[in-house]
Every structure is written in C-alpha cells, then in structure tokens.
Motif scaffolding. Structure first.
Motif, short mmCIF file in Angstrom:
data_model
loop_
_atom_site.label_atom_id
_atom_site.label_comp_id
_atom_site.label_asym_id
_atom_site.label_seq_id
_atom_site.Cartn_x
_atom_site.Cartn_y
_atom_site.Cartn_z
N GLY A 1 2.99 6.98 -12.53
CA GLY A 1 1.71 6.42 -12.97
C GLY A 1 0.78 6.38 -11.78
N SER A 2 -0.40 5.84 -11.99
CA SER A 2 -1.34 5.74 -10.87
C SER A 2 -0.90 4.60 -9.95
N ALA A 3 -1.40 4.63 -8.72
CA ALA A 3 -0.99 3.63 -7.71
C ALA A 3 -1.20 2.21 -8.20
N VAL B 1 -3.48 -1.59 -16.23
CA VAL B 1 -2.46 -2.13 -15.33
C VAL B 1 -1.41 -2.87 -16.17
N PRO B 2 -0.14 -2.44 -16.08
CA PRO B 2 0.88 -3.03 -16.96
C PRO B 2 1.31 -4.42 -16.51
N GLY C 1 0.83 -1.21 0.00
CA GLY C 1 0.00 0.00 0.00
C GLY C 1 0.86 1.26 0.00
N LEU C 2 1.89 1.26 0.85
CA LEU C 2 2.79 2.42 0.93
C LEU C 2 3.53 2.60 -0.40
N TYR C 3 4.05 1.48 -0.95
CA TYR C 3 4.79 1.55 -2.22
C TYR C 3 3.91 2.12 -3.34
N ARG C 4 2.68 1.63 -3.43
CA ARG C 4 1.79 2.10 -4.49
C ARG C 4 1.50 3.60 -4.36
N GLU C 5 1.23 4.03 -3.12
CA GLU C 5 0.91 5.45 -2.86
C GLU C 5 2.09 6.34 -3.27
N ARG C 6 3.32 5.92 -2.89
CA ARG C 6 4.50 6.73 -3.18
C ARG C 6 4.89 6.65 -4.67
N PHE C 7 4.62 5.52 -5.33
CA PHE C 7 4.85 5.37 -6.77
C PHE C 7 4.07 6.45 -7.51
N GLU C 8 2.83 6.63 -7.11
CA GLU C 8 1.98 7.67 -7.72
C GLU C 8 2.50 9.06 -7.37
N HIS C 9 2.90 9.23 -6.09
CA HIS C 9 3.43 10.52 -5.63
C HIS C 9 4.62 10.97 -6.48
N TYR C 10 5.48 10.02 -6.86
CA TYR C 10 6.67 10.36 -7.64
C TYR C 10 6.39 10.43 -9.14
N GLY C 11 5.13 10.30 -9.54
CA GLY C 11 4.74 10.57 -10.92
C GLY C 11 5.04 9.47 -11.93
#
Lengths: 374, 204
Positions: A226-228, A343-344, A214-224
């Motif tokens: 793609g979406s979580a 979703v890739p 959950g944390l990884y997905r949220e921050r992945f989106e934060h850093y631009g």
C-alpha cells in the motif's frame, strides 16, 4: 484508532512509602488494571515479557488468557514478546491457543529484549539478536500459514511434517507488530511482511521514532503493501495526570526520580522536554498526544505506560479513570477528524477475517466469470 | 581553498583553564598550517564542562540530550579533532573518557586526531602515550604522530618561542596535512538501512 495501556510488569518499591508489593499482589493488581482499562473504555491491554527480577511477567499468554476470561471487548497484546529467546514453535502455539480462548481478541508485538543475560539462559547469543529475530519470525510466520511445515534454519532443530496446534482461529493468524527503538533492520522486517511497526516512544527522543517510522513507511510502500501512509504504526507514550498540572508534577516527581530506567539521571523537566513523557493536566496530555501525528503521520494504535516505578494500584486506577473519561474521548474525535479515509484502522481478528472472506469471494466470482465466458 | 571542519574538545574544568589555553593554541596553529596547504579550517570548540550533566544523563538513559547531541553530531561530521584533557590520577579525566564512551560506535573511525594533555608536572607526560593513544587506537581514529603535553613549567617564559611552541607547530602541521589529503568526512547515520530484508535472509 485504538487506545490502550501497556505494562512492563516491574515490581518496584514505592519511593514515597518504602513499600514493595509482593509478586502475588502485583500479579492480581495487573488483572484489576487490565479489567479497569476495559471499564473506562480503552481498547487494548498489552503486557511485557521478562525473565528476571524485578519483573513478574514471564508467561504473558497465561495472564492474558485469565484477563480474556474476565473481559469482553479488550484487545489483548504484548509489549513485547521475545522473538529472539523464545522458540517460534511455542510462540505459534501459545498465541493460537490464546486466540481461541479470547475469541480472536489477540495480537502481539515482537521485540528482541534488551537484557543481555537473558539470552544465554535460553541458549542464545545476544550478538545474534537481529539474525534470531529474522529467522525465528520467518518460521513463526510460516507455522501460522501452512498446515504442514518442513523447515531448516540456523538456530533451531529442523522440522519435518510438523503442524503447530491449535491452528490459528478461523485460519487467521494474529496480527503482528514489530517493536524496535533504533534498529532499522526491524523496521525493514515489519515492512517486508506488511506487518505493523510499534515504536517504544517512551524512553527516547521523538526524533528516533520519526526516523524509524519514516523508514518503515517508505519500505512498506516499496514492498507493495500500500502507500506509505497506509502502513500500520503504533506508538508508546507515558503520562501522569491530575486536574491541576502542578499537582501532577509534585505527585509524580518522586516516582520519576527513583524510576528503574531513568531515575537518578535527568530531571523530570529535562526528560519531559527530551522525550514524549507528559506530566500535567488531561488537557496537556491531549495537546501533546495530538502532536505525535505531526512526526509519524496518521497512526493506528496509541498505548500508554501507566503502572510502573512503584505507583500504587489505586493511583494507577485513578489515572485510567482520567484517561478514559477526559483524554481518550477527545483524542478519538480529534484523530478521527484528521485521518483521511484511505488510511486503515489497526487490523483486528474481525477485520482480517472479513478481508480473507472477501478475497475468497473474489476468487470464486473470478472462477464463475471464467466458466460463463467458456 | 578546500573547506574542512576541525572540532576541538577541551576537558578542562577550571576558569581560566590551561587545558583550554593549550586547545586554543593548538587550534590556532592548525588553522595557520591548514591555510598554508590551501585548506580553510572551520573551527568549533566543545567544552565538556558545559556538557557534564548531559554526558551522565546519556549513560543513564541511553540517549543524548539536545546540547550533547549537537556536540556529538559535530564530532561525527568533523574532518579532524584536537582533544585535550587534564591529567587526573595518572590518566585522562573521567569526564573526557565518558564523552567518548557515549559517542556512536565508529563515530571516530578513520578520523585524524591530535592528542594533547596538561598537568602540573612533566612527570605525567607519558599519559599521552599510555592512555590517550591506546584509547583512540581502539576507537579506530588516526592519531597524528606528535602529541602535545604542557606542564605548568611550559607556560613560563620559554613558552612563546620555546619547546612547547615547537611541539604545537609540529603536531598542528601533521594534523593539517591529514585534513588536506583526505576527502571530507561522511558521518555514519545509525538509522540508515544498510541491508535489505532479502540480504538479511541470505546472510543467515
């Protein structure tokens, strides 16, 4: 979605016979197991790294290159490569070399390692585990992307005009997964780079995995990047199967009770309830595995731990047969039906090369348009 | 009334247990003392005997099974603790120590704790000062000044209004004062991100 197996390379006495394979036998067996993974239709084989007994895999790229020579489609990976105690320069070179030999069928999973005594053997301090992972990967990332590198850090001698060789195949660095059980900093690191995140998901409760992913997905989106729900997630898993679930439980119990990691602790039933371990029929494995996406979302890679705790190689190969014939075909179909189009899939050398060429073409088209307008 | 959470940890093994008896008297006294200061103490008792297997499993596997996890979460969220151990071989019992060995790091930081122990004879009474107090100091807890020891003698005729009663009241009042003057506890979330990637790079 990719399916495969991973090995931690333990040499463990079979508790039912008292026999311990020799290093020579176990090393040959792992090659047989990897080749069989391809034969039964699995996508990925990943190998751990250890520098202490009772493990044999101190040099994963050597083993993976040997396996690469005897396979054609199998993606070769690690579980994990120690980013803390290895010199990032050597990691850059070893895996670029492997990429060339394996025609790009290579990615790797980075981990910090959990064996305290290993750090001083390589001149490192376990208390600096996280900073070592952060700095070493920053250098590794640069070495694969810049031809000539000037670099200075805290943990290694500086580099001046250094070029790691060979260069990555087609100048496409291997895809990197960052593995961690419960260090939020590593989920953050994976998210920052837009790399993959691999959750151990074997020896620990699903709630740990859920929080970390959950944390990884949220921050992945934060850093631009793609979406979580477009972040790259891999999970471990541990199963033992027989046609009848009672046979599976009966056969696996002595291996469970004496296993190096959890043996002599919780009961098989307790551990099955508390962690993603599934011991039973192929159908039970299918049902349990399909539920993983309920707490991590749609994910890209599922690896199972199959050869460990002293299981004989014959049994492991039978397990792979069941996985390849009865479990994975159903999982492929079911997961694919559930996954939304945006979703890739897990990145491969082919997909990363295609993306790179597409990006280059876009830039060329852009330049041509500007020329026309001018 | 302020609401505060009080968790009582009892490491008694027998049934009935004098350790649990002391724990119950301490929590009742703390509840009364808190009420006088305008605090409602919500009491939860954790019997370590029920968690003994799970404590050992946690040591071997590195994670807490469900019931132990729930007890650990209660401890982390507690505004104050009462901990009571029987004296075994001149110290706290192994089970008592093991429970604290597998708690999350800093789970007890700045948490008021009332220390108590039971034994067959008063000759063990300094266990509270030479074993429990250093343990809780190491865990960064805040033990209240009065700790309570009960030997078999104390459960005799003089226990109702005797010296043990006085020690229980004094310790309970000290704990209640700590509950009253502090903000509610904020448990540490081990999965929370505390520094961004940029911060990590900067601090190298």
């Amino acid at each position: 979605m990719q399916f495969g197996i991973f090995s931690v390379s333990d040499i463990t006495t079979d508790p039912t016979t008292g026999k311990t394979p020799t290093e020579a036998q176990r090393i040959k067996d792992i090659v047989t197991i990897a080749k069989h993974a391809e034969e039964v239709g699995l996508d990925v084989f990943a190998l751990g790294e250890h520098h202490n007994e009772p493990f044999f895999s101190s040099s994963p790229t050597t083993t993976l290159a040997y396996i690469a020579a005897q396979t054609t489609t199998l993606q070769l990976s690690t579980a994990t490569t120690l980013i803390t105690t290895n010199d990032p320069v050597k990691i850059a070179e070893d895996f670029a070399m492997l990429q060339h030999l394996a025609d790009g069928r290579v990615d790797l999973t980075l981990g910090r390692g959990n064996t305290g005594p290993v750090y001083p053997w390589f001149g490192k301090d376990i208390r600096a585990g996280i900073p070592l992972a952060i700095e070493n990967y920053a250098l590794l990332h640069k070495l694969w992307r810049e031809h000539t590198v000037d670099w200075e850090g805290k943990f290694r001698t500086p580099l001046q005009s250094f070029t790691s060789t060979p260069r990555p195949l087609d100048d496409v660095p291997p895809f990197v997964w960052h593995g961690s059980i419960r260090s939020p900093q590593i989920a953050e690191q994976a998210a920052f780079y837009g790399d993959g995140f691999f959750a151990n998901h074997i020896f620990w409760p699903a709630s740990h995995t859920q929080r970390m992913v959950g944390l990884y997905r949220e921050r992945f989106e934060h850093y631009g990047h793609g979406s979580a729900d477009q972040a790259y997630v891999g999970l471990g898993g541990q199963v033992f199967m027989r046609k009848n679930s009672q046979d599976a439980v009966k056969e696996f119990r002595p291996y469970f009770d004496n296993a190096p990691v959890y043996g002599h602790g919780p009961s098989l039933e307790d551990f099955t309830r508390e962690t993603p371990l599934t011991v039973g029929s192929p159908q039970q494995v299918i049902e349990r595995t399909l539920k993983f996406r309920e707490y991590v979302g749609d994910y890209q890679r599922q690896l199972f731990l199959m050869d460990h705790a002293g299981l004989p190689v014959k049994t492991v190969l039978e397990q792979l047969d069941l996985l390849g014939s009865e479990v994975v075909p159903v999982l492929r179909k079911e997961f694919a039906a559930l996954k939304p189009a945006h979703v890739p899939d897990a990145p491969t050398h082919a997909s990363l090369l295609a993306a790179k060429l597409a990006a280059a073409t876009e830039i060329e088209i852009g330049i041509e348009k500007e020329e026309v307008q001018a | 009334m302020k609401q505060r959470k009080l968790v009582v940890i009892s490491a008694g093994l027998s049934q009935p247990s004098s350790t649990r008896l002391l724990a119950d008297q301490l929590s009742a006294a703390a509840g009364r003392a808190a009420a006088q200061l305008g605090v409602t103490a919500e009491v939860q008792v954790v019997e370590l005997r029920d968690l003994a297997h799970e404590v050992v499993d946690h040591m071997l596997t590195g994670f807490a099974p469900a019931a132990l996890k729930s007890a650990q979460d209660a401890v982390a969220a507690a505004d104050a603790l009462i901990v009571v151990t029987p004296v075994f071989s001149a110290s706290y019992s192994g089970l008592f120590k093991s429970f604290f060995d597998v708690l999350e790091q800093d789970a007890l930081a700045d948490k008021p704790v009332l220390l108590a122990a039971t034994a067959g004879t008063a000759r063990h009474s300094l266990v509270l000062e030479h074993a429990l107090r250093p343990l809780f100091a190491y865990l960064h807890a805040v033990p209240v000044p009065t700790s309570v020891f009960a030997a078999s003698d104390d459960w005799g005729a003089n226990s109702v209004e005797g010296p043990l009663r006085g020690r229980i009241e004094r310790a309970a009042t000290e704990l209640a004062r700590e509950m009253e003057r502090r903000e509610p506890a904020t448990p540490v979330d081990p999965f929370a991100l505390t520094e961004s990637f940029e911060d990590m790079m900067k601090s190298l």
